[in-house]
Design a protein around this motif. Structure first.
Motif, mmCIF file in Angstrom:
data_model
loop_
_atom_site.group_PDB
_atom_site.id
_atom_site.type_symbol
_atom_site.label_atom_id
_atom_site.label_comp_id
_atom_site.label_asym_id
_atom_site.label_seq_id
_atom_site.Cartn_x
_atom_site.Cartn_y
_atom_site.Cartn_z
ATOM 1 N N ASN A 12 0.086 -2.081 -8.228
ATOM 2 C CA ASN A 12 0.293 -1.303 -7.006
ATOM 3 C C ASN A 12 1.762 -1.032 -6.728
ATOM 4 O OD1 ASN A 12 -2.435 -1.432 -6.765
ATOM 5 N ND2 ASN A 12 -2.482 -2.573 -4.846
ATOM 6 N N TRP B 261 -2.604 2.964 7.029
ATOM 7 C CA TRP B 261 -1.783 2.322 5.997
ATOM 8 C C TRP B 261 -0.290 2.530 6.242
ATOM 9 C CZ3 TRP B 261 1.687 4.899 3.058
ATOM 10 C CH2 TRP B 261 1.460 6.237 2.713
ATOM 11 N N ARG B 262 0.077 3.628 6.855
ATOM 12 C CA ARG B 262 1.493 3.846 7.157
ATOM 13 C C ARG B 262 1.998 2.872 8.231
ATOM 14 N NH1 ARG B 262 3.342 8.546 4.842
ATOM 15 N NH2 ARG B 262 1.718 10.061 4.236
ATOM 16 N N THR C 99 -7.322 -3.376 -2.841
ATOM 17 C CA THR C 99 -6.368 -2.349 -2.410
ATOM 18 C C THR C 99 -6.840 -1.675 -1.126
ATOM 19 O OG1 THR C 99 -5.720 -1.982 -4.714
ATOM 20 C CG2 THR C 99 -5.094 -0.293 -3.127
ATOM 21 N N ASP D 275 -4.661 7.535 6.790
ATOM 22 C CA ASP D 275 -3.227 7.644 6.500
ATOM 23 C C ASP D 275 -2.379 6.958 7.570
ATOM 24 O OD1 ASP D 275 -3.373 9.106 4.057
ATOM 25 O OD2 ASP D 275 -3.925 10.881 5.213
ATOM 26 N N SER E 156 -12.057 1.925 2.257
ATOM 27 C CA SER E 156 -11.384 1.560 3.503
ATOM 28 C C SER E 156 -12.146 2.102 4.702
ATOM 29 C CB SER E 156 -9.949 2.097 3.521
ATOM 30 O OG SER E 156 -9.157 1.487 2.542
ATOM 31 N N ARG F 11 -9.585 5.152 -0.351
ATOM 32 C CA ARG F 11 -9.770 5.800 0.955
ATOM 33 C C ARG F 11 -11.214 5.638 1.444
ATOM 34 N NH1 ARG F 11 -7.531 10.217 3.853
ATOM 35 N NH2 ARG F 11 -5.927 10.440 2.247
ATOM 36 N N CYS G 48 0.821 -1.210 0.000
ATOM 37 C CA CYS G 48 0.000 0.000 0.000
ATOM 38 C C CYS G 48 0.858 1.265 0.000
ATOM 39 C CB CYS G 48 -0.986 0.007 1.160
ATOM 40 S SG CYS G 48 -0.377 -0.540 2.738
ATOM 41 N N GLU G 49 2.057 1.206 0.546
ATOM 42 C CA GLU G 49 2.946 2.371 0.477
ATOM 43 C C GLU G 49 3.389 2.612 -0.961
ATOM 44 O OE1 GLU G 49 7.126 4.079 2.399
ATOM 45 O OE2 GLU G 49 6.264 2.197 3.137
ATOM 46 N N GLN H 158 0.447 4.266 -2.768
ATOM 47 C CA GLN H 158 0.317 5.688 -2.486
ATOM 48 C C GLN H 158 1.378 6.505 -3.222
ATOM 49 O OE1 GLN H 158 -2.064 7.322 -0.950
ATOM 50 N NE2 GLN H 158 -3.213 5.453 -0.483
ATOM 51 N N GLN I 184 -5.916 -3.909 1.732
ATOM 52 C CA GLN I 184 -4.488 -3.766 2.046
ATOM 53 C C GLN I 184 -4.249 -2.575 2.968
ATOM 54 O OE1 GLN I 184 -2.211 -3.378 -1.572
ATOM 55 N NE2 GLN I 184 -3.367 -5.001 -2.595
ATOM 56 N N HIS I 185 -4.925 -1.466 2.696
ATOM 57 C CA HIS I 185 -4.692 -0.230 3.449
ATOM 58 C C HIS I 185 -5.209 -0.305 4.881
ATOM 59 C CE1 HIS I 185 -3.528 1.393 -0.408
ATOM 60 N NE2 HIS I 185 -3.210 2.555 0.155
#
Length: 573
Positions: A257, A187-188, A99, A184, A70, A67, A30-31, A34, A102-103
């Motif tokens: 991705n 996912w980070r 996706t 944010d 999610s 976004r 996911c990084e 982004q 994943q986030h």
């Protein structure tokens, strides 16, 4: 979610240059996603057919939809480590939903769209999925599977509109809001060791096993691939294989991705070749059967050319094959053959490749089954050499590769960088490296049987090394035929030889364990047989047995076969 086209046109030149200063592999899939959203902006990310037009959503829109989905999934309680089921065709909503999962640091798993109700129910029970995202074509079967066993499914979400108001839609999910969910930060927080996907094995050697692949596994796979093949980011790919199979995930959603490829969706494999023509992929992987059918289509088209061009094509093919064989054997190439092949390249082959949609392709691959030699040589002769690769779900798809400058037909190439391969005393192929799965989910016994104490993955495939360090597959450890005289034979090799003998042959099943000789059940390829029928001026049904006669014959044959071979059922298609 009814995905609508975004403004802007498809840009065939976008990403043609490798911007190394803007691309690097990161801590999670996911990084990478982004980073691609930030880099590519309004460039096409997902492309699909709407009536007779190609429509797309941009990377910016893709990121925003992820976004929102999610956030909706979070409102349903989906969190780190939870499994979310997907039963979807190769449509844009699959990529949006996967996706988004994943986030959330959740784990996606795809159901085979052809799975029976009992098979679906079993995987739902084992994964303990509370949320499943599907489409109307599968909702009845999925609902029956949920009712069949003690599943934990609470929400079935439809991507293509409501059904009598019974189910939540993806549009409705995306409209949900939350004042407490920090997209944010979530996912980070995803780390390389977190699980990204569960891929169920086919179950041909026992109950399906849930292969647990991490973000590190998936990133490592692509880190290795870009070291050995001329793969540049921001290209174009076609998604057409089942998402329940690791091959489509590696060369589809994870390729996009991680590498920033724009995806052309092909939900119906019968339309694959027209999608390829529109997509003009820069990267394309296919199983041997796809290449075999494409070869048949090319030969059918060539047969309709005037005699001069047919002869030029035939002479060029034969010259090209002789050139490849000479180079493979270390011999000098014949000057006359080089001239014949050059003439065919300029007059026929280059236009043929471009017309098929492969004019921009930089990397081609073939894998998942042995490729017949005649198909290899045919495509090499027309300027599309196909490097054969090998791997398995448990190795994140690909473990070996054929170098583009040194393709050896009949082999699966050499180990990828930092992938160790050795042969056990019984010639079983053992693999070790950073792409090897974490294990089978909730099955420590099977995991310990498959990955030994030194980290070697026991693949079940057998092989041998060539003199120049290429790996050659010789069969499956548990699928050897031992005839009544004690001779060991690989049915895989026999079947590949038979399938390569004629484009009319679609499927082959060889049996012979404990018998004096082997026998094979051979099924016609419907496309090739239909072409022959047209040439004969009749219909396919007129040159094949009637359905009732075929069924009666198959039943009698099955009655004479031993129990294990009865799983090879003839089907009148």
């Amino acid at each position: 979610m009814q995905v609508r086209p975004q403004s802007g046109e498809l840009n065939d030149d976008h990403g043609a240059t490798f911007h190394s200063e803007r691309f690097s592999l990161r801590n999670s899939v996911c990084e990478c996603f982004q980073a691609n959203v930030a880099i590519q902006g309004e460039a096409p990310a997902l492309v699909w057919r709407d009536d007779s037009n190609d429509v797309c959503i941009s990377w910016t829109a893709y990121g925003e939809k992820v976004r929102r989905i999610s956030t909706g999934l979070n409102r349903l309680g989906v969190s780190k480590g939870e499994v979310v089921g997907l039963m979807l065709t190769n449509r844009p909503e699959f990529f949006l939903a996967d996706t988004a999962i994943q986030h959330l640091n959740a784990v996606a798993y795809s159901v085979y769209n052809t799975a029976s109700i009992s098979q679906i129910s079993e995987t739902l029970r084992r994964t303990e999925a509370r949320v499943v995202i599907t489409e109307r074509a599968f909702v009845d079967r999925l609902s029956a599977a949920v009712d069949m066993a003690a599943c934990k499914v609470e929400h079935i979400i439809l991507v293509d509109g409501p059904v009598d108001g019974k189910f939540l839609t993806l549009d409705e999910l995306a409209e949900m809001t939350s004042e407490t969910f920090d997209f944010d930060a979530t996912w980070r927080a995803v780390s390389p060791d977190d699980s990204a996907v569960l891929v169920f094995t086919s179950g041909t050697t026992g109950p399906p096993k849930a292969v647990d692949l991490t973000h590190a596994n998936l990133l490592s796979q692509w880190e290795k691939l870009i070291q050995v093949w001329p793969i540049q980011p921001f290209g174009r790919i076609v998604s057409y294989l089942p998402s329940a199979h690791i091959a489509d995930r590696t060369t589809g959603i994870y390729a996009s991705n991680i590498m920033g490829f724009g995806i052309f969706c092909c939900p119906d494999v019968s339309q694959l070749y027209s999608v390829i023509q529109r997509a003009r992929p820069t990267f394309f992987m296919a199983v041997p059967r796809i290449w075999e059918k494409l070869k048949t289509q090319i030969e059918t088209k060539v047969a309709a050319l005037d005699e001069a061009r047919r002869n030029l094509f035939s002479d060029g093919i034969q010259a090209g094959i002789r050139i490849w064989r000479a180079r493979a054997g270390g011999s000098d190439t014949n000057a006359a053959d080089i001239e014949r092949h050059r003439a065919a390249e300029e007059a026929v082959f280059r236009g043929l490749r471009d017309g098929m949609g492969f004019g921009d392709v930089m990397t081609l691959m073939v894998g998942a089954a042995p490729m017949p030699l005649d198909v290899h040589e045919f495509f090499a002769a027309i300027g599309m050499p196909l490097p054969e690769l090998w791997g398995m779900t448990e190795s994140s798809a690909i473990a070996t590769w054929n170098p583009p400058e040194g393709i050896k037909f009949g082999t699966v190439g050499k180990p990828l960088p930092d992938v160790e391969i050795t042969l056990a005393s019984d010639n079983e192929i053992l693999v070790r490296g950073s792409t090897i799965m974490r294990g089978y989910r909730d099955d420590p016994v099977q995991t310990a049987e498959t990955i030994d104490g030194e980290g070697w993955l026991h693949t079940g495939d057998t092989g041998e090394w060539t003199m120049d360090g290429y790996l050659k597959l010789t069969g499956r450890k548990k699928e050897l035929i031992i005839n009544s005289a004690g001779k060991n034979m690989s049915p895989m090799n026999i079947e590949a030889e038979l399938k390569g003998a004629s484009s009319l042959i679609g499927q082959v099943c060889v049996v012979g364990d404990g018998r004096k000789y082997n026998v094979a059940l051979i099924m016609l390829d419907r496309t090739a047989a239909s072409s022959i029928a047209v040439e004969l001026g009749s219909g396919l049904e007129e040159i094949c047995p009637t359905s009732s006669k075929l069924k009666t014959s198959c039943q009698k044959s099955r009655g004479r076969l031993s129990g294990p071979t009865r799983t090879c059922r003839a089907q009148n298609r």
